[in-house]
Enzyme design. Structure first.
Site, PDB file in Angstrom:
ATOM      1  N   ARG A 102       9.195 -41.154 -54.709  1.00 25.68           N
ATOM      2  CA  ARG A 102       9.099 -42.383 -55.507  1.00 25.68           C
ATOM      3  C   ARG A 102       9.253 -42.049 -56.967  1.00 25.68           C
ATOM      4  O   ARG A 102       8.588 -41.149 -57.481  1.00 25.68           O
ATOM      5  CB  ARG A 102       7.710 -43.013 -55.346  1.00 25.68           C
ATOM      6  CG  ARG A 102       7.468 -43.676 -54.062  1.00 25.68           C
ATOM      7  CD  ARG A 102       6.355 -44.677 -54.153  1.00 25.68           C
ATOM      8  NE  ARG A 102       5.105 -44.218 -54.743  1.00 25.68           N
ATOM      9  CZ  ARG A 102       4.032 -44.985 -54.880  1.00 25.68           C
ATOM     10  NH1 ARG A 102       4.064 -46.252 -54.490  1.00 25.68           N
ATOM     11  NH2 ARG A 102       2.924 -44.509 -55.396  1.00 25.68           N
ATOM     12  N   THR A 106       9.338 -46.557 -61.817  1.00 21.10           N
ATOM     13  CA  THR A 106       9.850 -47.779 -61.170  1.00 21.10           C
ATOM     14  C   THR A 106       9.285 -47.970 -59.765  1.00 21.10           C
ATOM     15  O   THR A 106       9.370 -49.058 -59.204  1.00 21.10           O
ATOM     16  CB  THR A 106      11.385 -47.711 -61.042  1.00 21.10           C
ATOM     17  OG1 THR A 106      11.697 -46.616 -60.162  1.00 21.10           O
ATOM     18  CG2 THR A 106      12.054 -47.481 -62.388  1.00 21.10           C
ATOM     19  N   ASP A 198      -3.081 -39.065 -53.661  1.00 20.51           N
ATOM     20  CA  ASP A 198      -1.693 -38.632 -53.442  1.00 20.51           C
ATOM     21  C   ASP A 198      -1.651 -37.724 -52.208  1.00 20.51           C
ATOM     22  O   ASP A 198      -2.102 -36.570 -52.253  1.00 20.51           O
ATOM     23  CB  ASP A 198      -1.164 -37.894 -54.675  1.00 20.51           C
ATOM     24  CG  ASP A 198       0.333 -37.642 -54.551  1.00 20.51           C
ATOM     25  OD1 ASP A 198       0.768 -37.078 -53.524  1.00 20.51           O
ATOM     26  OD2 ASP A 198       1.069 -38.023 -55.462  1.00 20.51           O
ATOM     27  N   ASP A 201       0.335 -34.273 -52.377  1.00 23.87           N
ATOM     28  CA  ASP A 201      -0.376 -33.276 -53.183  1.00 23.87           C
ATOM     29  C   ASP A 201      -1.590 -32.730 -52.431  1.00 23.87           C
ATOM     30  O   ASP A 201      -1.867 -31.531 -52.464  1.00 23.87           O
ATOM     31  CB  ASP A 201      -0.836 -33.895 -54.508  1.00 23.87           C
ATOM     32  CG  ASP A 201       0.317 -34.059 -55.483  1.00 23.87           C
ATOM     33  OD1 ASP A 201       1.388 -33.461 -55.250  1.00 23.87           O
ATOM     34  OD2 ASP A 201       0.154 -34.795 -56.476  1.00 23.87           O
TER      35      ASP A 201
HETATM   36  C1  PRP Z   1       4.514 -40.965 -51.041  1.00 25.44           C
HETATM   37  C2  PRP Z   1       4.273 -41.204 -49.571  1.00 25.44           C
HETATM   38  C3  PRP Z   1       5.374 -42.147 -49.205  1.00 25.44           C
HETATM   39  C4  PRP Z   1       5.562 -42.966 -50.447  1.00 25.44           C
HETATM   40  C5  PRP Z   1       4.900 -44.294 -50.226  1.00 25.44           C
HETATM   41  O1  PRP Z   1       5.513 -40.037 -51.237  1.00 25.44           O
HETATM   42  O2  PRP Z   1       4.246 -40.052 -48.801  1.00 25.44           O
HETATM   43  O3  PRP Z   1       6.595 -41.494 -48.850  1.00 25.44           O
HETATM   44  O4  PRP Z   1       4.886 -42.275 -51.505  1.00 25.44           O
HETATM   45  O5  PRP Z   1       5.110 -45.117 -51.300  1.00 25.44           O
HETATM   46  P1  PRP Z   1       5.976 -46.441 -51.220  1.00 25.44           P
HETATM   47  O6  PRP Z   1       5.527 -47.163 -49.985  1.00 25.44           O
HETATM   48  O7  PRP Z   1       5.600 -47.191 -52.472  1.00 25.44           O
HETATM   49  O8  PRP Z   1       7.412 -46.068 -51.207  1.00 25.44           O
HETATM   50  P2  PRP Z   1       5.955 -39.502 -52.690  1.00 25.44           P
HETATM   51  O9  PRP Z   1       7.050 -40.348 -53.237  1.00 25.44           O
HETATM   52  O10 PRP Z   1       4.732 -39.368 -53.544  1.00 25.44           O
HETATM   53  O11 PRP Z   1       6.596 -38.116 -52.365  1.00 25.44           O
HETATM   54  P3  PRP Z   1       5.900 -36.795 -51.762  1.00 25.44           P
HETATM   55  O12 PRP Z   1       5.537 -37.089 -50.325  1.00 25.44           O
HETATM   56  O13 PRP Z   1       6.974 -35.780 -51.887  1.00 25.44           O
HETATM   57  O14 PRP Z   1       4.679 -36.479 -52.577  1.00 25.44           O
HETATM   58  N1  URA Z   2       1.714 -42.337 -52.076  1.00 27.36           N
HETATM   59  C1  URA Z   2       0.554 -41.667 -51.912  1.00 27.36           C
HETATM   60  O1  URA Z   2       0.545 -40.459 -51.645  1.00 27.36           O
HETATM   61  N2  URA Z   2      -0.590 -42.355 -52.051  1.00 27.36           N
HETATM   62  C2  URA Z   2      -0.630 -43.667 -52.343  1.00 27.36           C
HETATM   63  O2  URA Z   2      -1.743 -44.235 -52.454  1.00 27.36           O
HETATM   64  C3  URA Z   2       0.598 -44.333 -52.519  1.00 27.36           C
HETATM   65  C4  URA Z   2       1.752 -43.648 -52.366  1.00 27.36           C
END
Ligand code: PRP
Ligand code: URA
Length: 207
Positions: A102, A106, A198, A201
């Site tokens: 994400r 945005t 998160d 993380d």
């Molecule tokens: C997180 C999560 C989803 C997304 C959800 O990933 O694992 O893929 O956010 O958010 P959304 O419903 O608003 O799209 P992130 O983009 O943080 O990437 P990561 O898993 O690499 O940390």
């Molecule tokens: N992605 C995450 O990892 N946590 C949230 O709460 C939303 C998006």
């Protein structure tokens, strides 16, 4: 689209473990994996079966096997935490990958990787990602899979926000959604409330 919140005491218990701020990476990962396995057990309950003729040590016999191949598609990175828990139950499941992150300002999903087994189009596809926040990542992932010809797609997440469920309902009314919990809302930074922070993380020790 059907929305199923998997109401299971062990799932709730383990979800509480990962919501706790003090839960460290190893326990966090283990609980995510275990919840995914418990969810898979419930979701596969009604998967179609086919009759097969086998021989037991005693005689020939008509029995049942899963009728369809299963492909698990984690959305990187956090979806990776759910894969092994499901594979333990369905060891024949193949795994495809979708890399999305994400944009922190945005909140729009950006694609950076995709790799799928050839058999995916005729398989039951389980898109897995612990967090369904705005729903942007899940919706984009499902769109990618439909473009490749996948017809039977189900979304499996741990924690969802109403906003994410609504977006999937609008964009992909044919996709069934399974969650361990439906939370209250998103905060101004796009995090699920109360959520678990998160997830990527916390699974992988970044930040
Ligand atoms: C997180 C999560 C989803 C997304 C959800 O990933 O694992 O893929 O956010 O958010 P959304 O419903 O608003 O799209 P992130 O983009 O943080 O990437 P990561 O898993 O690499 O940390
Ligand atoms: N992605 C995450 O990892 N946590 C949230 O709460 C939303 C998006």
């Amino acid at each position: 689209m059907s929305l199923t919140i998997l109401n299971h005491s062990l799932i709730k218990h383990k979800l509480t473990n990962i919501r706790k701020q003090e839960t460290k990476m190893k326990d966090f990962y283990q609980n995510v994996e275990e919840i995914a396995g418990l969810m898979a057990y419930e979701i596969t309950r009604e998967f179609p079966l086919k009759k097969v003729e086998i021989e037991t040590p005693i005689c020939k016999s008509e029995q049942y096997e899963l009728a369809n191949d299963v492909v698990i598609v984690p959305i990187l990175r956090a979806g990776l935490g759910m894969v092994e828990g499901i594979r333990r139950l369905i060891p024949t499941a193949k795994v495809g990958f979708i890399g999305l992150y994400r944009n922190e300002e945005t909140l729009e999903p950006c694609e950076y990787y995709a790799k799928f087994p050839d058999t995916i189009t005729n398989s039951i596809v389980l898109v897995v990602d612990p967090m369904l926040a705005t729903g942007g990542s899940a919706s984009a992932a499902i769109t990618m899979l439909k473009k490749r010809g996948c017809k039977d797609i189900r979304y499996v997440g741990l924690v969802g926000a109403p906003e994410g469920v609504e977006l999937l309902q609008k964009d992909h009314p044919d996709v069934d959604v399974y969650l361990a919990a439906l939370d209250e809302k998103l905060n101004e930074d796009g995090y699920i409330v109360p959520g678990l922070g998160d997830c990527g993380d916390r699974l992988f020790g970044t930040k």
